[in-house]
Structure formats: C-alpha cells, structure tokens
Design an enzyme around this catalytic site. Sequence first.
Site, PDB file in Angstrom:
ATOM      1  N   HIS A  59      -5.060   3.815   0.969  1.00 28.87           N
ATOM      2  CA  HIS A  59      -4.709   3.305   2.301  1.00 28.87           C
ATOM      3  C   HIS A  59      -4.305   4.424   3.257  1.00 28.87           C
ATOM      4  CE1 HIS A  59      -3.960  -0.318   4.769  1.00 28.87           C
ATOM      5  NE2 HIS A  59      -4.706  -0.874   3.847  1.00 28.87           N
ATOM      6  N   TYR A  67       0.847  -1.194   0.000  1.00 31.30           N
ATOM      7  CA  TYR A  67       0.000   0.000   0.000  1.00 31.30           C
ATOM      8  C   TYR A  67       0.882   1.244   0.000  1.00 31.30           C
ATOM      9  CZ  TYR A  67      -3.942  -3.066   0.711  1.00 31.30           C
ATOM     10  OH  TYR A  67      -4.892  -4.035   0.534  1.00 31.30           O
TER      11      TYR A  67
HETATM   12 MG    MG Z   1      -8.388  -0.891   2.053  1.00 30.41          MG
END
Ligand code: MG
Length: 430
Positions: free
Chosen positions: A236, A182
């Site tokens: 994120h 992320y």
């Molecule tokens: Mg997520």
Amino acid sequence: MDRRNFLKTVALAPALASRMNGLPPLTIKDVKVIPTSAGGRYRWLFLKIITSEPGLYGIGSANDMFQTFAVAAALEKHLKPWLIGKDPDRIEDLWQSAHFKTYWRNGPVNNKVLGAMDEALWDIKGKRAGMPIYEMLGGKAHDAVACYDHVGGRTKEEAAEAVAKSMESGFRHIRVQYGSGYGGGGFLKANEGVRAEGGYTGSAFDEDLYVETIPPVFDYVRSKVGMAPKLLHDVHSHLSGSNAILFSKKMEPFHMYFVEDLLSPERLAWYREVRRACATPQAVGEVFSNPAEYYPLVSERLIDFVRCRVTAIGGITPTKKLATMCEVFGVKTAFQEGGENDPVNQLAAYHVDLSSSAFGVQEENHFPPVVHEMFPGMAEIRKGFMYGSGKPGLGLDINEELAAKYPITEARLGGAYPTDRSQDGTVVTP
Ligand code: MG
C-alpha cells in the site's frame, strides 16, 4: 457508370445501408445520475444513459469514495447537457471528444465521468448486439476470470490458517496481510518510539520495522502451506526507495505471485532499481489516473502486473487498450476491483479480463445481500472464479427504487482517506 446504372445504385443505397448497419439509428435521450450508499459504507454513483429506443439503456459506474460530490456535479452539470442528443453507437468518438472537452484532462474526477459514460455505452452496444461485452472485445481468451482472495492474521499462525482456509474454499491466488490495516506489521503504538516534545503521539508507521516484520510471516506461511497457493501482499505504497528494494529482495525466496504497490505514484522511478535488484514480481496501479503513470512502466517492463481500476482510468475503452499494450510487452493485468468498488465496475473489469490474453488475476469483491437485490445479474464468485450472467451488455441491471432508499449523506471529514504518519509526524504515502 451510365445514368441508368447510377440511378439503380442510388435507389439501392438506403436498403444496402440499413442492411449493413443492421440496426436503426439511435440517440441519447436522457442521462440520469443514481447515487446510493447501498445501505451502509458505500458512496456509489451510477450513470444511466437512456436511448431513443424504448427500454434500451446502459449503466456505468462513477464511484468515487473520496470526492463523491465533485464527480456527481461533473456528471450532472457538465456531462449530461453535452451527451444528450448524441449517437451512443460511436463509443470511441464519444470517449475521445469527452476526454478533450474538459480541456484539462485525466485525473480521478474526469476519468470517473468518462468511465461511467463509457461503461454505459458498451452496455447499450452489447444489448443492441444481443451479446455480452466480452464477445464484442474478441470473445473468451480463457475459461474464466480467476480472482484473488483477501486474508490476514494478527499472528503468523493466524495468517497460515487463513491461507489454508482460503485454499479449501477454492482460491488459488491469496493476498496475505499482517496485523491490522494497510502497513500492518510496521506500526508503533501511540507514544512508542522516539517522539518530539509536543509532537505527534499517535500510532506511527516505521519502514524498518515493516521490512523486518513481514518477510518472516511469509517464511512461516510457506512452511505451512507449501508452494501451491499463489501468494500476494499489498504494501500500500508505504515504503520509500532503498527500503522498497530491500523488502523485495527479502520476499524473493517466498516466490510471490506479486508484491503490490511497493512504491507510491510519486516514487515510480525506483521500480527500475527494484527490477535490477531482484525477481520479486511487482504489481502497481490502483491509484493511477493518467496514462503517463502506467504506459512507461509497461513499455519498459519495470512491472509484472498493472492494477488500474477500470473507472479510474476512464472505462472499458482505455482499459482494453491498456490490456492490449500489456500483451505486447509481456506484462499481465490484475485490475483493482476490491474495497469500496461496486458491481457495475466489477463487471466492466470482468469483460476486459475475459477477452484479454494479458489477463493475470482480478481482485475479488463481495457484497451484502441488499446489493445482490439491487443489481440483478451481478457477477458471482464461486471457488476462486468470477462468473458473469451471460446476458447481453454488462449483464446486470439496477433496481433504482431500492437504490433510492439508501441516499448518500455527508461523510466524516468530507470523505477524506485516513492519514498515516511516522514517528516525527511526517505523512506516509497511502
Ligand atoms: Mg491495493
């Protein structure tokens, strides 16, 4: 009423009462906590509520990857002694009284406990009624539960190929990530950039780099696959204020299905500014564990999709209420059910999804073969849709002997979620 008729009414009352209730009275006889790693990366906790009716029990998920033992102790030491002897039919009452019995409420640990109890109680009620939970929540509001796929690429070409492959396998909703992990596309390598003497030298997240890197990837993907797939992207929570607005504006031409977690729960007020600046649909909510976080976003229509995890907000009961509120305000649901999540909670989301007109999409999650063996009746995903077993209750069972073969062990760093940092060593919101 004369005496004769009064006595007749009294005499009829028990027969009438049992006809109206239809089912014999029930009590909670025992409560079991079932931990399992399912043979590897998971740190799952399940709750089995056993009733006074032979063979009748329900299963709920209390899965918490990061504070597993705290949830296990809360279930064993605080919920179990309180729950035994109570009437499992009174789900709403048990939810409310369990919510307030801790005095301090909400938060991930309390909610996982509530969620596990609530899912198990709905499972019991469904088995009692002889119907899947979604039938008791109002029946199917649409044909099936659409899921979104997860794909990614280290280059834009790889990303476009992965989307095309996902479409071929039947998915219409596809989340596209770039690079590794992320925040991928926004990381400087170790020692790259400008570092303070004696300071942090590791891989570092840079917001500006991320905002510059990701939009051209989607430009390329759209040029290759066209407008047919519904594209999603998960930030994120790695961005802050103005960069979040700029990123959303830059993503607008690619007609996203949604951008997920543009901002962290600490920065929700910025969603008002994002909304004013552009029409990129926003989805948020997977780390929410308090209604004060999500109800204002829904009622003010500052987001387009709410992404709570069912157990993290306390189970099917509050999730159905949230879905109803979303319907009223024209917001959709996209419950977070991926990653380390489990088949019990996945199905809990499925039953709310299937019975809600506010349903948008559900995150897909797939499991290794041992998990399928451990949970007979678990959901299956075929060509972009999730299907339950159609059996009463949640629709699945747990093989406890198999679960016991895979105990949960102490986790590295106590199970901590990894920390990303920026060039100057500041912690980045995950
Ligand atoms: Mg997520």
